[in-house]
Scaffold this motif. Structure first.
Motif, PDB file in Angstrom:
ATOM      1  N   ALA B 339       0.641  -1.445  -0.164  1.00 33.41           N
ATOM      2  CA  ALA B 339       0.068   0.174  -0.102  1.00 33.41           C
ATOM      3  C   ALA B 339       0.644   1.176  -0.064  1.00 33.41           C
ATOM      4  O   ALA B 339       2.960   1.461   0.853  1.00 33.41           O
ATOM      5  N   PRO B 340       0.747   2.183  -0.680  1.00 36.64           N
ATOM      6  CA  PRO B 340       0.974   3.603  -0.445  1.00 36.64           C
ATOM      7  C   PRO B 340       1.440   4.314   0.853  1.00 36.64           C
ATOM      8  O   PRO B 340       0.549   3.932   1.823  1.00 36.64           O
ATOM      9  N   GLY B 341       2.688   4.673   1.821  1.00 36.33           N
ATOM     10  CA  GLY B 341       3.271   4.763   2.288  1.00 36.33           C
ATOM     11  C   GLY B 341       3.709   3.789   3.389  1.00 36.33           C
ATOM     12  O   GLY B 341       4.478   3.598   3.952  1.00 36.33           O
ATOM     13  N   SER B 342       3.828   2.562   2.781  1.00 35.50           N
ATOM     14  CA  SER B 342       4.156   1.337   4.108  1.00 35.50           C
ATOM     15  C   SER B 342       5.097   1.125   3.568  1.00 35.50           C
ATOM     16  O   SER B 342       6.331   1.579   2.208  1.00 35.50           O
ATOM     17  N   VAL B 343       6.594   1.279   3.932  1.00 32.99           N
ATOM     18  CA  VAL B 343       7.845   0.856   4.028  1.00 32.99           C
ATOM     19  C   VAL B 343       8.498  -0.225   3.865  1.00 32.99           C
ATOM     20  O   VAL B 343       7.822  -1.548   3.993  1.00 32.99           O
ATOM     21  N   VAL B 344       9.311  -0.264   2.660  1.00 33.22           N
ATOM     22  CA  VAL B 344       9.728  -1.102   2.216  1.00 33.22           C
ATOM     23  C   VAL B 344      11.104  -1.089   1.929  1.00 33.22           C
ATOM     24  O   VAL B 344      12.114  -0.714   1.816  1.00 33.22           O
ATOM     25  N   THR B 345      11.779  -2.678   1.877  1.00 39.58           N
ATOM     26  CA  THR B 345      13.097  -2.855   2.274  1.00 39.58           C
ATOM     27  C   THR B 345      13.686  -3.117   0.337  1.00 39.58           C
ATOM     28  O   THR B 345      12.876  -3.662  -0.522  1.00 39.58           O
ATOM     29  N   ALA B 346      14.594  -2.205  -0.346  1.00 39.31           N
ATOM     30  CA  ALA B 346      14.812  -2.572  -1.927  1.00 39.31           C
ATOM     31  C   ALA B 346      15.980  -3.038  -2.211  1.00 39.31           C
ATOM     32  O   ALA B 346      17.307  -2.729  -1.096  1.00 39.31           O
ATOM     33  N   LEU B 347      16.286  -4.448  -2.456  1.00 32.25           N
ATOM     34  CA  LEU B 347      17.391  -4.959  -2.811  1.00 32.25           C
ATOM     35  C   LEU B 347      17.972  -4.813  -4.128  1.00 32.25           C
ATOM     36  O   LEU B 347      17.030  -5.378  -5.372  1.00 32.25           O
ATOM     37  N   LEU B 348      19.336  -4.176  -4.295  1.00 34.21           N
ATOM     38  CA  LEU B 348      19.318  -4.182  -5.953  1.00 34.21           C
ATOM     39  C   LEU B 348      20.770  -5.615  -5.947  1.00 34.21           C
ATOM     40  O   LEU B 348      22.162  -4.940  -5.741  1.00 34.21           O
ATOM     41  N   PRO B 349      20.624  -6.582  -6.796  1.00 38.39           N
ATOM     42  CA  PRO B 349      21.525  -7.513  -7.072  1.00 38.39           C
ATOM     43  C   PRO B 349      22.844  -6.803  -7.494  1.00 38.39           C
ATOM     44  O   PRO B 349      22.560  -6.213  -8.507  1.00 38.39           O
ATOM     45  N   ILE B 350      23.719  -6.710  -7.182  1.00 36.84           N
ATOM     46  CA  ILE B 350      25.371  -6.046  -7.703  1.00 36.84           C
ATOM     47  C   ILE B 350      25.142  -6.292  -9.111  1.00 36.84           C
ATOM     48  O   ILE B 350      26.065  -5.117 -10.012  1.00 36.84           O
ATOM     49  N   GLY B 351      25.060  -7.650  -9.574  1.00 34.64           N
ATOM     50  CA  GLY B 351      25.373  -7.787 -10.685  1.00 34.64           C
ATOM     51  C   GLY B 351      24.182  -7.180 -12.040  1.00 34.64           C
ATOM     52  O   GLY B 351      25.030  -7.159 -13.206  1.00 34.64           O
ATOM     53  N   SER B 352      23.839  -7.130 -11.335  1.00 38.31           N
ATOM     54  CA  SER B 352      22.146  -5.814 -12.390  1.00 38.31           C
ATOM     55  C   SER B 352      22.650  -4.500 -12.314  1.00 38.31           C
ATOM     56  O   SER B 352      21.785  -3.634 -13.039  1.00 38.31           O
ATOM     57  N   CYS B 353      23.720  -4.257 -11.013  1.00 37.21           N
ATOM     58  CA  CYS B 353      23.081  -2.617 -10.869  1.00 37.21           C
ATOM     59  C   CYS B 353      24.864  -2.333 -12.080  1.00 37.21           C
ATOM     60  O   CYS B 353      26.158  -3.210 -12.766  1.00 37.21           O
ATOM     61  N   GLN B 354      25.428  -1.406 -12.501  1.00 38.06           N
ATOM     62  CA  GLN B 354      26.651  -0.572 -12.969  1.00 38.06           C
ATOM     63  C   GLN B 354      26.814   1.127 -12.754  1.00 38.06           C
ATOM     64  O   GLN B 354      25.866   1.634 -12.633  1.00 38.06           O
ATOM     65  N   ILE B 355      27.914   0.775 -12.833  1.00 30.33           N
ATOM     66  CA  ILE B 355      28.166   2.835 -12.228  1.00 30.33           C
ATOM     67  C   ILE B 355      28.691   2.489 -13.232  1.00 30.33           C
ATOM     68  O   ILE B 355      29.285   2.407 -14.863  1.00 30.33           O
TER      69      ILE B 355
END
Ligand SMILES: Nc1ncnc2c1ncn2[C@@H]1O[C@H](COP(=O)(O)OP(=O)(O)OP(=O)(O)O)[C@@H](O)[C@H]1O
Ligand SMILES: [Mg+2]
Lengths: 597, 360
Positions: B339-355
């Protein structure tokens, strides 16, 4: 098909390399050279000779500014300037004073027979004003004029003449009524194009008809009104025929007739005449510049002949009185003079009065077949106009193409040169061509070529502007597509551009043909007995007293002109390229006539 | 058929520079998509290739023939390059057959050969039935095919297409997309295809060149472009993307607000340089704040508040507010719901991230 080697071609060689075919093709050089040469011969050279002559002495041929000094020192030479200005101002006042209300009535109100009024005004438009003057000489010459005769029969034989057309007032009247169509056309097209929504918006905001007119309509058409005032002023200033017919007999000189006088002196004062052109040129150049500032690039109006459907202002009880007033202009500019010319031309001997026995087509037969002089003039008129219009449209179109597609560096210079004649009054053009081509090495005096060239040059701005406006409607990618398929520039122009211009080219041809065949002033100094045209013949014959023949020639010229105007629309439509295969398909849009304003 | 080699191509219109030194190679027989936002110089590049404009600097080669340089331009009709225009430019005064046969007539081929090639080309684009129609009697898609047939009939060495599908409706666009690819495969023409639609580019092209403001950003296969974008602009332009701006913390690390995140570093930026962390929304996983035992290993972990969530059938599109004006988009399985307003934790797999660094 090999794999491309990744190393680039030898870079030292590449730095100096040119694509193999980057040379300018020969055909292109030839075409551009020919265009430049023609523009030089038709515009630059005559103009240059006028300038050059104006600073040389007629007797000694030495360099001098004396010609200019003489103009401003001699009352004899200053008087025509003032007369011309008077004629110009009065013409403009009449043209705007009548043309603007008339345009409003036709475009904006529920005036009865609006279309008829439009057509009649267009008829006045194409009537050469010197022919109108001829008609009015029959009507209002102080002694013999019919209206004066009518007046005397009412008021008694001892009464003086009611009207005298041989006067400044007479000339102003004629110039005025034949210039009204200019202001009428410009203002009515401005009114037609103006969105009715603007007026409606004002009306829904509770503004009354008068309020709406004052606050919306008038401000929107003001540029057109000012521009038509300027144009009418130029007309009054540069017309030659009317003052030559009406003012010269009473000894009132204007600039244009004074110029003709210089040529009739012995020895002719041709260099002085050149200098005498300059004040005229200066004023027209200035006025055209002002007009350009006001109108921007929109210097031509379309005449579609149809008024737009939409809400119209109800005139109520004033409807029929307004119609009567609107009919006054056609009455004096078309009905009366045409009737006079027609009647006289149809009598065997005008002095014997109007009777059945006296009616005949003799003078038409005489003009067409019986008299070699008139016969030659008629043939010449048709031939020269055809050749000149063709040359003019061809050159104007090619120049417009070069400019529009920016084909060479400095292309716009071509366009500027092609536009210059618009500021050159016909009579000055005549002076220029006389100066440039009656001497070695290009002595063309007495040849048809001289007249054809002068006519083509005079109306080149119309052909050029018309060509440009058609080309603007043809996207360059239609041509580029042909280029990328292997067609060269020339082939693309001929097989894509020209067919797409289609009927527009023909309408452009009529657009220059019609003014050429009725043009007098350009030809006056250039004709010889063998190269006489209808207009110059009428001009030269008017003093001869053979009024029946003059009238027959005038009527013939009018008939030719009106027939061409009537034929132009349908012919243009016929030749407009077919764009659908089915009979029931969408009709191509009717080509509109465009008139220089 | 020939390959194209563009070297340091620059084009200025007065003071404005539309192309800043483009280097581009199109191997023989490949279909290259030229992709970029409006005004980036795609059409300008094509006009230069076709020979309608002269380069300010640089060269264009077809195999080992120099076509254009600042010193001169081989005229369009001598290049063997067909160009299909953005607005078709089908000649309204010629029928379909006349349009298509024009280029053949220019070549003064024998009548029989013209007829034969005309028939073959019309068949290729399935226009046989409409050969005697005028363009005003054709639909947009049919006109488009006429333009294509006209360009193909002359058997060019190179085919240029300028946003050929931009005026068609979505359905027709989809259809024509495959048709163009099919024609390409059939004839094996070296083709440059301009578009600003990334999915069109991905579907049709062998190779994609991404442009922005007159600069070439990246040249590569569709997979390269999508999976290994060379900078943050390319990553965002192709497909949905999250771009978290920050500064480089040395190789493999980026500071975003108060967090230091790690990811494969392809920016080449020095410590402190401006870089972004890019991750596709489809790779982001969300969990409720109260959930424990998260598979956080090998992931960057961020927390935030759900701002909005949209149900799209196949997945949910969730926008998470990370604080500090940063947001993160995540496409999550529709079974999951926040629901909007709920607090969440987001996981970003390192292998899918790029700098990645900013656009060139
Ligand atoms: N003849 C010209 N004179 C001046 N500027 C031009 C000219 N042609 C193009 N430009 C400019 O060059 C830039 C690139 O134009 P171009 O037509 O190549 O864009 P594009 O990538 O094709 O865009 P779109 O997707 O909108 O077609 C634009 O900013 C444009 O305004
Ligand atoms: Mg474009």
């Amino acid at each position: 098909m090999g794999v491309i080697s990744t190393d680039s071609p030898d870079s030292a060689a590449a730095a100096t390399a040119r694509p193999a075919m980057a040379r300018v093709p020969l055909a292109r050089t030839l075409v551009f050279g020919a265009v430049a040469l023609l523009l030089f011969l038709l515009v630059v050279l005559p103009f240059g000779w006028v300038l050059n002559n104006s600073v040389h002495d007629d007797l000694t041929g030495a360099w001098t500014l004396g010609n200019y000094a003489r103009i401003f020192q001699s009352a004899d030479l200053l008087e025509p300037l003032f007369n011309s200005l008077l004629l110009a101002v009065a013409t403009a006042v009449i043209a705007v004073g009548i043309g603007v209300p008339l345009a409003w009535l036709v475009s904006r109100t529920d005036l009865p027979f609006r279309r008829t009024i439009r057509v009649l005004t267009l008829t006045a438009f194409v009537t050469p004003s010197f022919i109108g003057a001829t008609g009015w000489i029959l009507l209002a010459a102080p002694n013999s004029g019919w209206l004066n005769a009518l007046w005397r029969s009412l008021a008694g034989t001892e009464a003086g003449p009611l009207l005298n057309i041989y006067s400044m007032t007479g000339a102003i009247f004629i110039c005025g009524i034949y210039t009204v169509p200019y202001s009428f056309t410009m203002v009515s097209s401005a009114l037609d194009e103006m969105a009715v929504e603007l007026e409606d918006a004002a009306a829904t905001l509770g503004s009354g008809t008068l309020r709406t007119m004052l606050s919306i309509t008038i401000p929107l058409v003001t540029p057109a009104v000012i521009a038509s005032f300027i144009l009418s002023f130029i007309q009054g200033l540069t017309l030659f025929g009317v003052p030559a017919f009406l003012l010269t007999p009473t000894g009132i000189p204007v600039v244009t007739t004074k110029l003709a006088e210089f040529y009739q002196l012995f020895p002719p004062e041709i260099f002085l005449a050149a200098a005498y052109c300059m004040p005229l040129l200066l004023v027209t150049a200035m006025l055209f510049w002002m007009r350009r500032r006001i109108l921007g690039r929109k210097q031509f109006v379309t005449i579609s002949g149809k008024s737009r459907a939409g809400r119209r202002i109800a005139l109520g009880a004033a409807r029929w009185p307004a119609f009567g007033a609107a009919l006054l202009l056609p009455l004096v500019s078309v009905f009366l003079p045409y009737a006079a010319l027609l009647l006289v031309s149809l009598t065997r001997a005008w002095g014997q009065g109007l009777s059945w026995e006296n009616l005949s087509l003799y003078w038409y037969w005489w003009a067409l077949f019986g008299n070699s002089e008139t016969h030659t003039a008629i043939v010449n008129s048709l031939l020269f106009s055809t050749l000149a219009a063709t040359l003019c449209v061809m050159l104007g179109t090619v120049v417009a193409y070069i400019v529009e597609r920016r084909m060479v560096f400095g292309a716009s210079l071509f366009g500027a040169v092609a536009t210059v004649p618009i500021i050159i009054p016909g009579i000055v053009m005549s002076v220029g061509f006389f100066a440039a081509y009656t001497r070695a090495p290009l002595n063309l005096y007495g040849t048809p070529l001289l007249l054809v060239a002068a006519f083509a040059a005079t109306f080149l701005p119309i052909a050029y502007a018309h060509g440009g406006s058609i080309l603007k409607g043809i996207g360059p990618e239609l041509e580029r597509a042909a280029r990328s398929l292997g067609a060269g520039e020339g082939r693309t122009f001929l097989s894509i551009t020209i067919p797409l211009m289609g009927g527009g080219l023909l309408s452009g041809w009529f657009l220059v043909f019609i003014p050429i065949i009725r043009e007098l002033s350009v030809a006056v100094f250039l004709i010889t007995p063998k190269t006489n045209v209808m207009t110059t013949l009428i001009y030269n014959a008017k003093d001869g007293g053979n009024y029946e023949a003059v009238c027959a020639m005038s009527v013939l010229l009018l008939l030719i002109t009106l027939a061409l105007v009537a034929a132009a629309g349908p012919l243009t439509r016929l030749t407009t390229v077919r764009r659908t295969s089915r009979k029931t398909g969408r009709k191509s849009a009717p080509a509109e006539g465009v008139l220089p304003t | 058929m020939s390959g194209i080699r563009i070297k340091n191509l620059r084009k200025s219109f007065g003071a404005y520079t539309a192309l800043h030194g483009i280097d581009l190679q199109v191997p023989n027989g490949t279909l290259l998509a030229l992709l970029g936002p409006s005004g980036c110089g795609k059409s300008t590049t094509l006009q230069l290739l076709a020979g309608f404009e002269a380069p300010t600097e640089g060269e264009i080669w077809a195999d080992d023939v120099l076509l254009s340089s600042a010193r001169g331009v081989l005229p369009p009709e001598k290049r063997g390059i067909s160009l299909v225009f953005q607005n078709y430019a089908v000649w309204p005064h010629k029928t379909v057959a006349e349009n298509v046969a024009f280029g053949l007539a220019i070549r003064r081929l024998p009548k029989a050969e013209i007829a034969e090639r005309l028939d073959r080309t019309l068949r290729t684009v399935r226009l046989e039935a409409l050969r005697d129609r005028y363009p005003s009697e054709l639909s947009g898609g049919q006109q488009q095919r006429v333009a294509l047939a006209r360009a193909l009939a002359v058997e060019p060495r190179i085919l240029l297409l300028d946003e050929p599908l931009s005026n068609l409706d979505a359905h027709l666009r989809e259809e024509m997309r495959f048709e163009i690819r099919q024609v390409h495969d059939l004839l094996g023409l070296t083709t440059v295809y301009v578009t600003h639609d990334q999915s069109e580019a991905l579907v049709t092209a062998d190779r994609i060149a991404v442009m922005k403001s007159g600069h070439l950003q990246q040249l590569g296969s569709p997979e390269d472009i999508f999976e290994r974008p060379s900078n943050a602009f390319v990553a965002t332009f192709i497909g949905a993307n999250n771009e978290l701006a920050g500064t480089s913390e040395g190789n493999g690390a980026i500071r975003v607000g108060g967090h230091v995140l790690t990811a494969p570093d392809r920016s080449g930026a020095a410590h402190g340089g401006t870089v972004s962390l890019c991750v596709r929304p489809s790779q982001v996983r969300l969990f409720g704040a109260e959930e424990t035992g998260l598979p956080a290993e090998g992931c960057n972990v961020l927390s935030g508040t759900v701002q909005r969530s949209a149900y799209l059938g196949e997945y949910r599109d969730v926008l998470v507010d990370l604080g500090g004006g940063r947001t993160l988009r995540a496409f999550i399985p529709p079974a999951q719901s926040f629901a909007p307003g709920s607090v969440v934790t987001a996981l970003l797999p390192i292998g899918s991230c790029q700098i990645l660094g900013p656009a060139a």
